[in-house]
Structure formats: structure tokens, C-alpha cells
Design a protein around this motif. Structure first.
Motif, mmCIF file in Angstrom:
data_model
loop_
_atom_site.group_PDB
_atom_site.id
_atom_site.type_symbol
_atom_site.label_atom_id
_atom_site.label_comp_id
_atom_site.label_asym_id
_atom_site.label_seq_id
_atom_site.Cartn_x
_atom_site.Cartn_y
_atom_site.Cartn_z
ATOM 1 N N ALA A 268 0.629 -1.148 -0.012
ATOM 2 C CA ALA A 268 -0.014 -0.046 -0.059
ATOM 3 C C ALA A 268 0.783 1.321 0.123
ATOM 4 C CB ALA A 268 -0.978 0.016 1.127
ATOM 5 N N ARG A 269 2.080 1.167 0.768
ATOM 6 C CA ARG A 269 2.672 2.410 0.705
ATOM 7 C C ARG A 269 3.355 2.717 -0.481
ATOM 8 N NH1 ARG A 269 4.117 0.565 5.786
ATOM 9 N NH2 ARG A 269 6.049 -0.565 5.252
ATOM 10 N N GLN A 270 4.079 1.280 -1.081
ATOM 11 C CA GLN A 270 4.554 1.526 -2.397
ATOM 12 C C GLN A 270 3.641 2.207 -3.491
ATOM 13 O OE1 GLN A 270 6.139 -2.307 -3.133
ATOM 14 N NE2 GLN A 270 7.943 -2.027 -2.248
ATOM 15 N N VAL A 271 2.342 1.567 -3.450
ATOM 16 C CA VAL A 271 1.298 2.242 -4.326
ATOM 17 C C VAL A 271 1.379 3.804 -3.989
ATOM 18 C CG1 VAL A 271 -1.019 1.988 -4.944
ATOM 19 C CG2 VAL A 271 0.295 -0.040 -4.573
ATOM 20 N N ARG A 272 1.038 4.065 -2.664
ATOM 21 C CA ARG A 272 1.000 5.412 -2.420
ATOM 22 C C ARG A 272 1.979 6.347 -3.107
ATOM 23 N NH1 ARG A 272 -1.135 3.999 2.553
ATOM 24 N NH2 ARG A 272 0.868 4.516 3.492
ATOM 25 N N ARG A 273 3.215 5.799 -2.527
ATOM 26 C CA ARG A 273 4.587 6.498 -2.987
ATOM 27 C C ARG A 273 4.577 6.720 -4.497
ATOM 28 N NH1 ARG A 273 8.993 3.596 -0.431
ATOM 29 N NH2 ARG A 273 7.955 3.652 1.434
ATOM 30 N N SER A 274 4.324 5.468 -5.228
ATOM 31 C CA SER A 274 4.324 5.726 -6.809
ATOM 32 C C SER A 274 3.255 6.652 -7.440
ATOM 33 C CB SER A 274 4.331 4.331 -7.301
ATOM 34 O OG SER A 274 3.074 3.725 -7.146
ATOM 35 N N ALA A 275 2.299 6.816 -6.400
ATOM 36 C CA ALA A 275 0.867 7.609 -6.826
ATOM 37 C C ALA A 275 1.232 8.935 -6.921
ATOM 38 C CB ALA A 275 -0.374 7.244 -6.046
#
Ligand code: C2E
Ligand code: MG
Ligand code: MG
Length: 739
Positions: free
Chosen positions: A732-739
Motif C-alpha cells: 500500500a505504501r509503495q502504491v501511495r509513493r508511486s501514485a
């Protein structure tokens, strides 16, 4: 006319009376005749000799009043009167007194003489001196009583000799026992100087060995009327002659089986043989002494049975308890220093099972002998039970005890000859110290036995001291071991997973599966405690197989559910590498969960290669050949050896977590970690740092080039669900970071 029957007797009445008078005066039997008035009318010369009274002294007196003394049983008189007036003879032993007042035992027979009308006219008393017989009876009774009271043999024999010498003041008496080797062992000779006993002691029984040696040898009475001229006395006469001894008479004492147990001897100051009285004494005493010696031998046989081990002839536990126990009880100030060594033969049961009990017995006997030879008088060697021996060493401290233990182990390494086989043996030794470990013999015996078991469990052929802490640990091991078996059977173990992360990118590198056990009563038990127990009690393979299966199943499950875990690490105990079927079971497991070899990392420790047996080497190689990654766990501790690392197909090196907390401050720890990283890099291995807890540690490791980290800084070992939660959070963090 005289009948044929009376042939040779005087014919005239007067002559007849003279004839009877002659008989009465010649007999040695005392005769007293009293009239109907109960007064004395006749005594014969034998009466005078015995009692000292002449006829004139005693005529017209009442004999009872004269002869009865203070010791006489007065009821006897009544009984005598009663039977005489009843016209029957009276017979009894009476204690009377002589004219000079001396007590005298007589056997009395009183005959009533009746007239035609049946009236008592006279009483004829026949009296025989039985004082000596009575005295012998008294002696006999006293000796028997002493025997019943368990008076020591030597004391008893001395008392017999003294009493005998009182009965026969013209002799000196002695009692000599014959030992099992056929040697003379003087028991008593109270009137001879002790130098005589010393002189006789140990002489072999044999023909021509004085009177006693010869009598014992022949098993028959030997009389030496003249010691001076008897060749049998050639070598022995001098000290006896110097004491004025001229003659000797020795009677062997025979046991029921005919064996001679000793001799009873009389020495005389003049050249002579024994008298009838001496014979009487000897007849009584030989019997008594023989009985006493036989009893003593029976006692010592019982003692032998009770206190000595039948097989080895060594003392047994009871004997040690009695002897040493008494010593310790007396040491109230605890001044003594003693060491108790418990020696146990390793794998004795195997010897017994393989070669049979006779060989087993032979080994025990040989070991017993070797221990006794080794310690001689220094220590009491005893056989405790089975194949355990105890050596009680006095004046021995800890250091000396250890030295003795090493000596015993070395002495018993020499192969043992038993029956017709030669067997190599080894032994383990446990040591307990007095007064440190226990104050009483039972405690000491228990503790040295415990110490022996612990030493043996550690390594056969070793020794160890009693250690109550180790003992508590052992107990815990026992309890936990049983519970662990049960937990395995009930499938109560669980796996937790700890991620291994790239310290730079934060990408997940893999996960280590770690076993967890929560016992219903004991609560959580750490693997640091239960894994060593599992290794000891032989269930580590079951745990390894279960961990492998469970971890592979979990990885397959995660993959199937979209959790991207690149690889799973499983810890495998060195013991499992000894099993030739190990690789096969790993292959089967991968196959079953549709995994490829690179999905699995097997964590091994350096312990694996401590035993470089063909099976271990084969397992390590085939794992590598299969493409399974091998990780060297806990590197930097234990026996880290570079040559070992180079030889093994290891692909990963895990730096032990013990370095982590020191890595920022301790230069040595830093140097070691740097060296380990250098080695890993040069051997082209992946370096994984364990126990990374802080950001500083992470940075330090990164700077040194160690990229993969495992530790609380990233995540603790987690249950399946928590691990999944952790993974989801990262995604989820990675997704947030990449978003
Ligand atoms: P190990 O294989 O070296 O496992 C790493 C240990 O370090 C684990 O302890 C883990 O909980 C602990 N650890 C990880 N990160 C940190 C940290 O940041 N700080 C600290 N203080 N500790 C950290 P654990 O789980 O108690 O396991 C101890 C050892 O027990 C393992 O050492 C391993 O040798 C053995 N073990 C555990 N599970 C198994 C198993 O399934 N089979 C075998 N044969 N041995 C196992
Ligand atoms: Mg590990
Ligand atoms: Mg480790």
C-alpha cells in the motif's frame, strides 16, 4: 554254705564284716551311715579325705547340720527326708562345705535301710566329689552366655584361657586359630608374653611345626612331653624354654566338616603329659572354642555376603555406607576433605547384550581389579550396582579428584580381557566432594552418580563434577523433552516468519521461518531452549521436516494469493544432514508444493561440518547441485573457519546478531564484521545481517556493503496473518509513493 555265687567270700560273719570294712575303706567314694536317730554312726576314709572330718569329729552329730553351708539349698534336706521315710532312695547334686569351710559339690545318693518291720534303721549316703564337673559346667554356661552376648572372639578366648588356668593352676593355656591359608593365628594366651604370640603368628601348619602346627596338620591330638628333645620343636623351642615351658599338649578343634579351625594347647613347666582332669577340661573347652570359632566364621561369611560384592569381591554399597558414613558422622567440624568418584563403564549394556553375561561379568571383574590395583590403599573401591563403581578418596580436594578421574579414565582405556575376548572399553566418571556437595554418605553417593550421568550425557569417556545447576537444567530438559514430543505429536508447533529486506531499496529479499512453541502450562518456550532439547532427544528431524513442509506450503500459498515473497529460509539442524535421505525429502517437498529449488534457502550452522562424514558431505553437495541455496547461519561465532567456507557450496553468509549491538561502538566487532563482509564478497556470497535493530546499524552495514538485513528495525518474526498484514502495508505504501 556259700552258694556258687558267693564263691571267694569269707564264710564267717566276722570275716565278712572285715571284708566289707576293707572295701569301704578302699573305695574313693565317700560313705556316711547314720542311724535311725539321724546321727552319724560311720564314715569311711574317703569321706574324711573329701570333707576333712574323721569319724571322731562327726560321730553322733547330725550330718546335715554339719555339712550344709550357707550356699546349700535347704529345701534339699526336706526332700531327702521325705523320700527316705517314703522308703525310696534320694539322689541329687548338693553344694556342701568341708571341715575347713570350702564349698564342695557332691553327687549324693541316700539309701534307706529298713528292718523286717519296714522301720528305717539306717541311711547310707554315697557321696562323690563333682566339684570339677560342676566348675566345668559353670565355665561352659558362662562361655555360652558370652557367645549369646556376642562378646568378641579374642575376648571370649582369653576369658576361657583364664578360667581354665584357674581350674588347673599348673598349666598355661592358649588358643590358636588356623586361617584360610593354613597359618597359625594366635587368638588367646593370657599368661604368655605377647612376644610369643608374635613369634607364632603366621607360622604355616605342618608336620614338625611345634606341637600345635603338627596337631593342626594331622587333625589329631599331639603330646610333647619334652620340648627340649622333640625334633618338631627344633626351630621354635628357644623362646618357650626361656619362659620355663617344658611340655606341651595340643588338641585340634575340628569343624563339622572335619576342617581344623584351631588348636587348644596346654603348656607345662615340667616334662609330663596331661592328667585326667586336664583331659576333662580340654574335652569341654575344645568343644566350646571350636563352636565359638565356627560361629565367628559364620558371622564373617554373613558379613562377606552382606558387605561384599559376590562377583568382584569388592566392598558393596552397604559396606561403604557403614564405613565411610561413620567417618563422616564423626567429622562434626567438617575438617575432612573427601572426593567420591563414580565410575561407570560406557555402553556396558551393549557388551552384555552382544557377548553375553559371562563376558559382562568378566569385564566387571577386570575393571574392579584394575581400579583396586590403581588405588591400592589410597581409596576404598566399591561396586555400587551394575557397572558402576565408587572410589572414596580421603584427603582429596577438587584438583586431585580431577587428576584421579583422568587417571581412572586412562587406566580403563586399556582393553579388557574377559572370557576369551579382548574388549576395548571406556568409562565416564562423576565426582562429588565432601563437605561441599553433601555432608552425608547417601547424598555424596547420589551426587557423584548424577555427575557421572551428566558427564556421560555430555561425552562418553569424560568426567565431571556434581553441579546442582546443571542438574536442575537436566531436570528441566527431561520435563520439556516429554512435553515437546507431545507437542510434535499434537501438531502444536507453529512457524513465524521474519522478512529479510534490502537495506537500500526496502525490497523484500526473503523470509526466515522460525519455529514457535507455546506450551499450555509453561507458556511460550523459545527455540533457543527447545531446539537443543529436540536435538538431544532425537526429535529434531521431525521438527526440520515439519518446518520444511509448512514453510514450503506457506510460500506456495502466498504466491497463490499474490504475496510476492521471493524465497523462504528454513533452519536445518546439523543432525539432519547425517540422514542420507534428507535431500530426497527436500526434493519431494518442493515437488509437492510446486516450488523450484531457488525458492528455498537451507540455513545451516558450522556445526554441520564438525562431522564431515560422507553422508553430511553428500547431502550438502546434492542440495547445492539441486540448486537449493545454502546459507551459513550465525557466522562469526563458534568455529568459523575460512577453509570450511571455501570448501562448502554456500551461497549466503548470515552475520550473527551478537555483533550488531556492538557494531557502532566496539572496534573489534567492527573489524570482525568488516572481515566477514570482505570474505563473503570475495567468495561471491550474499551477506545477510541478522538482528538489525536501529537506523544507525542499517547505515553502518550499508556503508560496509552488506545490503540484506533482518531484524526488528524492519520487522519482528510474525505469524502468517501478521506477515501478510505487513506485506499488504508495504504494498500500500509503495502504491501511495508511486501514485
Ligand atoms: P537464527 O536462525 O539465527 O534466527 C534468528 C534469531 O534472531 C531468531 O530468534 C529471531 O527471532 C532473532 N532476531 C531476529 N531479529 C532480531 C533483532 O532485531 N533483535 C534480536 N534481539 N533478535 C532478533 P529465535 O526465533 O528465537 O530463534 C533462535 C534460533 O533458534 C534460531 O536462530 C535458530 O538457530 C533456531 N531455530 C528457530 N527455529 C528453528 C527451526 O525451525 N529449526 C531449527 N533447526 N532451528 C530453529
Ligand atoms: Mg536462522
Ligand atoms: Mg542466526
Amino acid at each position: 554254705m556259700l552258694s556258687e555265687r558267693n564263691k571267694g567270700l569269707p564264710e564267717k560273719r566276722g570275716d565278712m564284716l572285715d571284708f566289707i570294712e576293707m572295701a569301704m575303706s578302699r573305695t574313693d567314694r565317700a560313705i556316711l551311715i547314720s542311724g535311725s536317730d539321724r546321727e552319724v554312726c560311720y564314715v569311711n576314709p574317703a569321706f574324711t579325705t573329701l570333707f576333712g572330718y574323721t569319724l571322731d569329729d562327726i560321730l553322733a552329730t547330725r550330718p546335715w547340720e554339719l555339712l550344709a553351708g550357707p550356699l546349700t539349698d535347704i529345701k534339699v534336706h526336706e526332700r531327702a527326708q521325705h523320700s527316705l521315710y517314703g522308703e525310696t532312695a534320694f539322689h541329687d547334686d548338693l553344694l556342701l562345705r568341708t571341715k575347713s569351710g570350702d564349698p564342695i559339690w557332691v553327687s549324693a545318693r541316700l539309701e534307706p535301710v529298713l528292718d523286717e518291720k519296714g522301720q528305717l534303721t539306717h541311711v547310707v549316703a554315697l557321696l562323690a566329689d563333682i566339684t570339677n564337673t560342676k566348675r566345668l559346667q559353670v565355665l561352659q554356661r558362662e562361655v555360652l552366655e558370652a557367645m549369646a552376648r556376642d562378646v568378641p572372639l579374642v575376648e571370649l578366648m582369653n576369658s576361657i584361657c583364664s578360667q581354665v588356668e584357674a581350674l588347673a593352676p599348673d598349666i598355661v593355656s592358649s588358643v590358636i586359630a588356623i586361617d584360610n591359608e593354613g597359618r597359625l593365628r594366635p587368638l588367646a594366651a593370657p599368661s604368655l608374653p605377647s612376644s610369643i604370640a608374635e613369634f607364632i603368628d603366621g607360622l604355616p601348619v605342618g608336620e614338625g611345626v611345634g606341637t600345635c602346627g603338627t596337631a593342626a596338620w594331622r587333625g589329631e591330638v599331639v603330646v610333647t612331653p619334652d620340648i627340649a628333645s622333640d625334633p618338631a620343636w627344633e626351630a621354635y623351642r628357644e623362646p618357650f624354654m626361656r619362659l620355663g615351658i617344658r611340655a606341651c599338649w595340643s588338641t585340634p578343634m575340628l569343624m563339622r566338616d572335619g576342617k581344623v579351625t584351631g588348636t587348644f594347647a596346654f603348656y607345662f613347666a615340667d616334662e609330663r603329659g596331661p592328667s585326667a582332669w586336664h583331659q576333662q577340661i580340654v574335652d569341654t573347652c575344645v568343644h566350646l572354642c571350636g563352636m565359638a570359632i565356627e560361629r565367628e566364621e559364620a558371622k564373617s561369611r554373613i558379613n562377606q555376603l552382606a558387605y561384599f560384592d559376590g562377583l568382584t569381591g569388592l566392598q558393596n554399597r552397604a559396606s561403604l555406607r557403614r564405613r565411610i558414613g561413620e567417618k563422616l558422622r564423626r567429622d562434626t567440624g567438617r575438617r575432612m576433605r573427601m572426593a567420591f568418584l563414580c565410575v561407570d563403564i560406557d555402553r556396558f549394556k551393549d557388551i552384555n547384550d552382544t557377548f553375553g553375561a559371562p563376558v559382562g561379568d568378566g569385564v566387571l571383574t577386570a575393571v574392579g581389579r584394575r581400579l583396586s590395583d590403581h588405588f591400592g590403599y589410597q581409596g576404598a573401591v566399591c561396586r555400587l550396582n551394575g557397572d558402576a563403581f565408587i572410589i572414596a578418596l580421603e584427603d582429596t580436594d577438587r584438583e586431585n579428584a580431577a587428576r584421579h578421574a583422568r587417571d581412572v579414565i586412562a587406566a580403563l582405556l586399556e582393553p579388557v580381557q574377559a572370557a576369551d575376548v579382548t574388549l576395548p572399553i571406556s568409562s565416564s566418571v562423576g565426582i562429588a566432594l565432601y563437605p561441599d556437595d553433601a555432608k552425608d554418605i547417601d547424598g555424596l553417593l547420589r551426587h557423584c552418580e548424577t555427575a557421572m550421568f551428566e558427564a556421560k550425557a555430555e561425552a562418553r569417556g569424560s568426567y565431571g563434577f556434581y553441579d546442582p545447576e546443571a542438574r536442575a537444567l537436566n531436570k528441566e530438559r527431561l520435563v520439556l523433552g516429554t512435553a515437546l514430543r507431545e507437542a510434535i505429536a499434537l501438531d502444536q508447533l507453529e512457524l513465524v516468519y521474519q522478512p529479510q529486506v534490502d537495506g537500500n531499496s526496502g525490497a523484500i529479499y526473503g523470509a526466515e521461518a522460525l519455529a514457535r512453541w507455546t506450551h499450555p502450562q509453561f507458556g511460550p518456550v523459545s527455540p533457543g531452549r527447545f531446539i537443543p532439547i529436540a536435538e538431544q532427544i532425537g526429535v529434531i528431524e521431525a521438527i526440520g521436516n515439519w518446518a520444511m513442509r509448512t514453510a514450503c506450503a506457506q510460500l506456495a500459498d502466498w504466491r497463490a494469493r499474490g504475496f510476492d515473497v521471493p524465497a523462504i529460509s528454513v533452519n536445518i539442524s546439523p543432525q539432519q544432514f547425517r540422514n542420507r535421505g534428507f535431500c530426497e525429502s527436500v526434493a519431494v517437498c518442493l515437488e509437492r508444493y510446486k516450488l523450484v529449488p531457488s525458492d528455498l534457502t537451507v540455513e545451516i550452522t558450522e556445526g554441520v561440518m564438525l562431522e564431515e562424514t560422507p553422508a553430511v558431505v553428500a547431502n550438502v553437495r546434492s542440495l547445492a547441485e539441486m540448486g537449493i541455496r545454502l546459507s551459513m547461519d550465525d557466522f562469526g561465532t563458534g568455529h568459523s573457519s575460512l577453509s570450511l567456507l571455501a570448501r562448502l557450496p554456500v551461497t549466503e553468509l548470515k552475520i550473527d546478531r551478537s555483533f550488531m549491538d556492538r557494531i557502532e561502538t566496539d572496534a573489534t566487532a567492527q573489524a570482525v564484521v568488516m572481515a566477514v563482509i570482505g570474505i563473503g564478497q570475495s567468495l561471491n556470497m550474499t551477506l545477510v545481517a541478522e538482528g538489525v535493530e536501529t537506523e544507525a546499524q542499517r547505515q553502518f552495514l550499508m556503508a560496509l556493503g552488506c545490503a540484506v538485513h533482518q531484524g526488528y528495525h524492519y520487522a519482528k518474526p510474525m505469524s502468517r496473518e501478521s506477515f501478510e498484514g505487513w506485506m499488504s502495508g508495504r504494498i500500500a505504501r509503495q502504491v501511495r509513493r508511486s501514485a
